[in-house]
Design a protein around this motif. Structure first.
Motif, mmCIF file in Angstrom:
data_model
loop_
_atom_site.group_PDB
_atom_site.id
_atom_site.type_symbol
_atom_site.label_atom_id
_atom_site.label_comp_id
_atom_site.label_asym_id
_atom_site.label_seq_id
_atom_site.Cartn_x
_atom_site.Cartn_y
_atom_site.Cartn_z
ATOM 1 N N ASN A 369 16.203 -7.451 3.030
ATOM 2 C CA ASN A 369 16.907 -8.535 2.341
ATOM 3 C C ASN A 369 16.847 -9.847 3.126
ATOM 4 O O ASN A 369 16.808 -10.923 2.541
ATOM 5 C CB ASN A 369 18.364 -8.139 2.091
ATOM 6 C CG ASN A 369 18.483 -7.052 1.045
ATOM 7 O OD1 ASN A 369 17.616 -6.931 0.165
ATOM 8 N ND2 ASN A 369 19.523 -6.234 1.115
ATOM 9 N N VAL A 370 16.833 -9.726 4.450
ATOM 10 C CA VAL A 370 16.740 -10.934 5.278
ATOM 11 C C VAL A 370 15.358 -11.579 5.136
ATOM 12 O O VAL A 370 15.230 -12.810 5.138
ATOM 13 C CB VAL A 370 17.010 -10.585 6.762
ATOM 14 C CG1 VAL A 370 16.790 -11.797 7.655
ATOM 15 C CG2 VAL A 370 18.426 -10.049 6.932
ATOM 16 N N ARG A 371 14.338 -10.754 4.970
ATOM 17 C CA ARG A 371 12.952 -11.244 4.964
ATOM 18 C C ARG A 371 12.334 -11.272 3.570
ATOM 19 O O ARG A 371 11.158 -11.614 3.427
ATOM 20 C CB ARG A 371 12.078 -10.348 5.861
ATOM 21 C CG ARG A 371 12.587 -10.183 7.281
ATOM 22 C CD ARG A 371 11.796 -9.104 7.998
ATOM 23 N NE ARG A 371 12.327 -8.783 9.302
ATOM 24 C CZ ARG A 371 11.818 -9.211 10.461
ATOM 25 N NH1 ARG A 371 10.772 -10.007 10.459
ATOM 26 N NH2 ARG A 371 12.363 -8.857 11.614
ATOM 27 N N SER A 377 6.106 -13.402 -0.875
ATOM 28 C CA SER A 377 5.056 -14.417 -0.990
ATOM 29 C C SER A 377 3.900 -14.167 -0.024
ATOM 30 O O SER A 377 2.753 -14.528 -0.307
ATOM 31 C CB SER A 377 5.649 -15.809 -0.741
ATOM 32 O OG SER A 377 6.204 -15.871 0.564
ATOM 33 N N LEU A 378 4.175 -13.530 1.099
ATOM 34 C CA LEU A 378 3.158 -13.324 2.126
ATOM 35 C C LEU A 378 2.306 -12.080 1.889
ATOM 36 O O LEU A 378 1.096 -12.085 2.131
ATOM 37 C CB LEU A 378 3.835 -13.227 3.500
ATOM 38 C CG LEU A 378 2.935 -13.185 4.743
ATOM 39 C CD1 LEU A 378 2.168 -14.496 4.889
ATOM 40 C CD2 LEU A 378 3.773 -12.920 5.995
ATOM 41 N N TYR A 383 -2.299 -11.446 -6.688
ATOM 42 C CA TYR A 383 -3.693 -11.704 -6.283
ATOM 43 C C TYR A 383 -4.017 -10.980 -4.969
ATOM 44 O O TYR A 383 -5.163 -10.570 -4.744
ATOM 45 C CB TYR A 383 -3.944 -13.208 -6.160
ATOM 46 C CG TYR A 383 -3.529 -13.835 -4.864
ATOM 47 C CD1 TYR A 383 -4.410 -13.919 -3.778
ATOM 48 C CD2 TYR A 383 -2.239 -14.353 -4.694
ATOM 49 C CE1 TYR A 383 -4.024 -14.498 -2.591
ATOM 50 C CE2 TYR A 383 -1.855 -14.940 -3.507
ATOM 51 C CZ TYR A 383 -2.751 -15.009 -2.459
ATOM 52 O OH TYR A 383 -2.361 -15.583 -1.276
ATOM 53 N N ILE A 384 -3.001 -10.792 -4.112
ATOM 54 C CA ILE A 384 -3.228 -10.045 -2.865
ATOM 55 C C ILE A 384 -3.487 -8.574 -3.183
ATOM 56 O O ILE A 384 -4.356 -7.934 -2.583
ATOM 57 C CB ILE A 384 -2.016 -10.198 -1.927
ATOM 58 C CG1 ILE A 384 -1.849 -11.663 -1.503
ATOM 59 C CG2 ILE A 384 -2.179 -9.322 -0.681
ATOM 60 C CD1 ILE A 384 -0.613 -11.937 -0.677
ATOM 61 N N ASN A 410 9.017 -4.452 -7.767
ATOM 62 C CA ASN A 410 7.941 -5.401 -8.034
ATOM 63 C C ASN A 410 6.958 -4.739 -8.998
ATOM 64 O O ASN A 410 6.000 -4.078 -8.600
ATOM 65 C CB ASN A 410 7.250 -5.789 -6.715
ATOM 66 C CG ASN A 410 6.305 -6.953 -6.875
ATOM 67 O OD1 ASN A 410 5.759 -7.189 -7.944
ATOM 68 N ND2 ASN A 410 6.107 -7.700 -5.803
ATOM 69 N N ARG A 411 7.208 -4.916 -10.300
ATOM 70 C CA ARG A 411 6.450 -4.179 -11.327
ATOM 71 C C ARG A 411 4.963 -4.520 -11.310
ATOM 72 O O ARG A 411 4.112 -3.632 -11.454
ATOM 73 C CB ARG A 411 7.027 -4.478 -12.706
ATOM 74 C CG ARG A 411 8.427 -3.897 -12.907
ATOM 75 C CD ARG A 411 8.910 -4.147 -14.313
ATOM 76 N NE ARG A 411 10.243 -3.584 -14.509
ATOM 77 C CZ ARG A 411 10.918 -3.667 -15.653
ATOM 78 N NH1 ARG A 411 10.383 -4.286 -16.691
ATOM 79 N NH2 ARG A 411 12.124 -3.115 -15.771
#
Length: 453
Positions: A369-371, A377-378, A383-384, A410-411
Motif C-alpha cells: 500500500n505504501v508503494r 506504473s513501474l 504494455y509491460i 489488476n484485471r
C-alpha cells in the motif's frame, strides 16, 4: 581563443623594459610561424603575430584530430611545439604547457607507428617544458611504463617525481605528492606480486628475501597512505592482499574497519563492500555480515549485494529480519537496472511465500500500500505485460504471482498473463486420442469374437 590581448596579457608585456622587449622580439623572430601574414619592415614578428600563428596551428591540430588524421595532426603539433620552445611570453608558455601535454599524448597514442621510445622522448621533453606539471607528467609517464611492463623504470620515474620540488609548497602540490607517494607503494606491491609468483615455485632463499624486501617497502608506504582520510580503493586492496598472504588477518580487519567506519573518511560504498568480502572469505558470523551489508544498503540500495543481504536475513528465522528482507528486495526492484531481473523477482516472491507461511500476509499488503502507485506504473502496466509475454514469459509469471500476494485486482495484467499461460500449455493431441479409441474398440471386438468361437 578570440581575445588575443587577454590571453597574451599585453598590458604586462608593454610594461617590460626595452631590453626585455628586444630580447623577446629576437626570440620570436627565430620561431617557426605558420600564419600567412607578413612581418613588419624590420623582418621581425610581433608578439600578437606570434600568438596568431599558435592559434592557427592549434585550430589545424584540432581539425586533424576530429577527422582522425593523426599523421597530419602530428606534423602540425611538431610545428606548434617548436614555436613554443623558441621563446614566448612566460604566461603564454605556462598556459600552453598543459595543452601541449594533452594534445601530444593523445596524438602519440593514435599514431600507428609510435613506439615506447617516442613516448619516453616526448615525456622527457614535456618535463623540461612545463615545470608546474612536472610531477603529474612523471606520474603519467610511470603509468605508461607500467602498462608496457617496465616496472624498474616506472619506479625510477616515481622516485624522481617524489623528490621534485618547485617554488612554495601549495595544497595542490601537497595532494600531488601524496598521490605519487601512494603509487610508489602500489608499484612496490606489483613488483612484490611478481616476485611472489616466482618465489612460490622456488626454494631459493635469495628469491624469498627479495620478495619480503618489497613487501616491507610496500606495506610501510601503503599503511601510511590508507590511514589518512581519502578514497584509496586500489591501495587498500593491495595492502589487504599482502596482509592476507602473510596471514595477518587482525591487522587487515582493523584496516578495513577503519576505512569503512572512520567518520573522518568520505562516504565510500566500496569500503563496506571490501569489508563484507573480507568477512565472508574468513567465515565471519552472520550478524557481522548483515551489519556490514545494512550500512551498504543505506548508501547504495541498488547494489547487487542486496540479494545476499536478503538471503542472510531469510536464514535468521526472526520476524523482524524477514520484514526487513521484504523492504530491501522491494527497494532493489524500484531501480530501473533491476526491473527485468528474474533473480530479484524470485527473491521477492520467496520472501512473500515465507511471510504467508508465517501468517503475516498483512505485512506484505501494508508494504504494498505504501508503494502501490509507484509499482503499478513501474512494473504492472499493460504494455509491460505484453512486452514480457514476448521477451520473458517466466518473468511475467513470477510478477503475476507477486501481484497475487499483494491482493491487488489488476484485471488487465492478470488477463494478459492468463492468455499467455494458456497459450504456453501444450495442446491436446485430438487425432492421437481418436486413433487410440479406435484401436481399443478393435481389440475389444477381437476378444468378443474369440470368446464366441
Amino acid at each position: 581563443m578570440d581575445d588575443i590581448e587577454t590571453e597574451l596579457n599585453i598590458a604586462a608585456a608593454r610594461s617590460d623594459s626595452p631590453e626585455d622587449k628586444g630580447r623577446n622580439q629576437e626570440q620570436i623572430k627565430q620561431a617557426v610561424l605558420l600564419h600567412q601574414s607578413q612581418p613588419d619592415p624590420r623582418g621581425s614578428f610581433t608578439a600578437i603575430d606570434f600568438l596568431k600563428s599558435n592559434r592557427k596551428c592549434l585550430k589545424l591540430i584540432r581539425e586533424a584530430m576530429l577527422r582522425h588524421n593523426w599523421q597530419e595532426a602530428a606534423r602540425y603539433f611538431s610545428s606548434y611545439i617548436q614555436t613554443l620552445e623558441a621563446g614566448t611570453h612566460p604566461q603564454v608558455r605556462s598556459a600552453a604547457s598543459e595543452i601541449t601535454w594533452r594534445l601530444g599524448t593523445e596524438i602519440l597514442r593514435h599514431l600507428p607507428n609510435s613506439s615506447l621510445d617516442d613516448f619516453n622522448a616526448f615525456y622527457e621533453q614535456l618535463k623540461n617544458f612545463g615545470v608546474r606539471n612536472y610531477s603529474k607528467i612523471c606520474l603519467e609517464h610511470c603509468f605508461h611504463l607500467m602498462l608496457n611492463g617496465q616496472m624498474d623504470e616506472a619506479k625510477r620515474q616515481l622516485s624522481i617525481a617524489d623528490s621534485w620540488r618547485y617554488g612554495k609548497q601549495s595544497n595542490a602540490q601537497s595532494m600531488t605528492k601524496k598521490l605519487i607517494r601512494s603509487y610508489c607503494g602500489y608499484l612496490d606491491y606489483l613488483i612484490w606480486n611478481e616476485k611472489k609468483t616466482s618465489a612460490l615455485g622456488s626454494e631459493e632463499e635469495c628469491a624469498n628475501r627479495e620478495m619480503h624486501s618489497y613487501f616491507r617497502q610496500a606495506s610501510v608506504t601503503l599503511k601510511e597512505i590508507v590511514s589518512q582520510p581519502g578514497v584509496w580503493d586500489p591501495f587498500v586492496l593491495s595492502y589487504i592482499h599482502m596482509l592476507e598472504f602473510y596471514e595477518d588477518k587482525d591487522v587487515a580487519l582493523q584496516v578495513l574497519e577503519n576505512y569503512a567506519y572512520n567518520k573522518e573518511f568520505p562516504l565510500n560504498p566500496n569500503a563496506h563492500v571490501y569489508l563484507y568480502q573480507f568477512l565472508k572469505r574468513h567465515k565471519a558470523p552472520r550478524a557481522k555480515l548483515i551489519g556490514s551489508l545494512r550500512i551498504l544498503h543505506s548508501l547504495v540500495p541498488s547494489h547487487e549485494l542486496m540479494l545476499e543481504l536478503c538471503s542472510l536475513l531469510l536464514h535468521t528465522k526472526q520476524m523482524s529480519d524477514l520484514e526487513e528482507a521484504l523492504t530491501v528486495s522491494m527497494d532493489l526492484l524500484e531501480f530501473s537496472s533491476w526491473k527485468c531481473s528474474i533473480k530479484a523477482w524470485k527473491c521477492l516472491l520467496n520472501i512473500m511465500k515465507k511471510l504467508k507461511m508465517k501468517k503475516c500476509i498483512n505485512t506484505v499488503r501494508k508494504e504494498w500500500n505504501v508503494r502501490r502507485s509507484l509499482w503499478l506504473s513501474l512494473h504492472y502496466r499493460s504494455y509491460i505485460a505484453r512486452r514480457d509475454s514476448l521477451q520473458n514469459v517466466q518473468l511475467l509469471m513470477v510478477k503475476r504471482d507477486v501481484l497475487r500476494f499483494t491482493g491487488e485486482n489488476n484485471r488487465d495484467y492478470f488477463k494478459i498473463a492468463l492468455r499467455v499461460e494458456r497459450a504456453s500449455k501444450p495442446k491436446p493431441d485430438r487425432l492421437g486420442e481418436k486413433r487410440e479409441r479406435m484401436a481399443t474398440m478393435k481389440s475389444k471386438k477381437k476378444e468378443k469374437k474369440t470368446l464366441s468361437d
